[in-house]
Structures are given as structure tokens and as C-alpha cells.
Motif scaffolding. Sequence first.
Motif, PDB file in Angstrom:
ATOM      1  N   LEU A  32      -0.830  18.249  21.064  1.00  0.00           N
ATOM      2  CA  LEU A  32      -0.082  18.260  20.085  1.00  0.00           C
ATOM      3  C   LEU A  32      -0.338  17.247  18.924  1.00  0.00           C
ATOM      4  O   LEU A  32      -0.601  17.142  17.919  1.00  0.00           O
ATOM      5  CB  LEU A  32       1.441  18.325  20.244  1.00  0.00           C
ATOM      6  N   GLN A  33      -0.283  15.995  19.798  1.00  0.00           N
ATOM      7  CA  GLN A  33      -0.441  14.955  18.776  1.00  0.00           C
ATOM      8  C   GLN A  33      -1.860  14.692  18.333  1.00  0.00           C
ATOM      9  O   GLN A  33      -2.305  14.397  17.327  1.00  0.00           O
ATOM     10  CB  GLN A  33      -0.400  13.525  19.935  1.00  0.00           C
ATOM     11  N   ASN A  34      -2.965  15.229  19.219  1.00  0.00           N
ATOM     12  CA  ASN A  34      -4.385  15.098  18.657  1.00  0.00           C
ATOM     13  C   ASN A  34      -4.480  16.147  17.261  1.00  0.00           C
ATOM     14  O   ASN A  34      -5.328  15.939  16.571  1.00  0.00           O
ATOM     15  CB  ASN A  34      -5.334  15.620  19.572  1.00  0.00           C
ATOM     16  N   THR A  35      -3.682  17.343  17.607  1.00  0.00           N
ATOM     17  CA  THR A  35      -3.681  18.176  16.337  1.00  0.00           C
ATOM     18  C   THR A  35      -3.098  17.646  15.071  1.00  0.00           C
ATOM     19  O   THR A  35      -3.671  17.761  14.138  1.00  0.00           O
ATOM     20  CB  THR A  35      -3.131  19.468  16.750  1.00  0.00           C
ATOM     21  N   MET A  36      -1.953  16.883  15.361  1.00  0.00           N
ATOM     22  CA  MET A  36      -1.525  16.447  14.186  1.00  0.00           C
ATOM     23  C   MET A  36      -2.397  15.166  13.453  1.00  0.00           C
ATOM     24  O   MET A  36      -2.487  15.090  12.340  1.00  0.00           O
ATOM     25  CB  MET A  36       0.127  15.893  14.571  1.00  0.00           C
TER      26      MET A  36
END
Length: 69
Positions: A32-36
Motif C-alpha cells: 500500500l505504501q509503495n503504491t501511494m
Amino acid sequence: MEFEALLERHAVILERFIRYRMPDDPDADDVLQNTMLAALTHYGDLRDKALFKRWILKIAENECRMCLR
């Protein structure tokens, strides 16, 4: 619409998408963090802001695939 507003608008859908693809996986938060982060980095490349949801879900799908390798 600015990036923050678009991300906030689609945050629940984005998290559910990742959790569906990676149930009970401790790396889901990292995905999720990498996506954002990837979305923020490349937001300027998105020509049609109306396609933000489809675009960020595609980024999430790619991040899930990379993590599950």
C-alpha cells in the motif's frame, strides 16, 4: 482535483483491493505504501485525472505482483 484529494477519495477502495489480493500477508501495508509513493512520484504523467482510480489500481496490481514473486 489535487493528488491528496484523489487519494483520499479512493483510499478505501485501494486498501480493499490490496487486502483482497494479499489476504493475511504482512507485506500488504508495504505494498500500500509503495503504491501511494509510486502514484505520487508519477502523478504528473497521468494525463486524464478522471482515470485516477483505474491508474492507481493498476499500480497496486503491479506492486502486489512484485511482492508475491
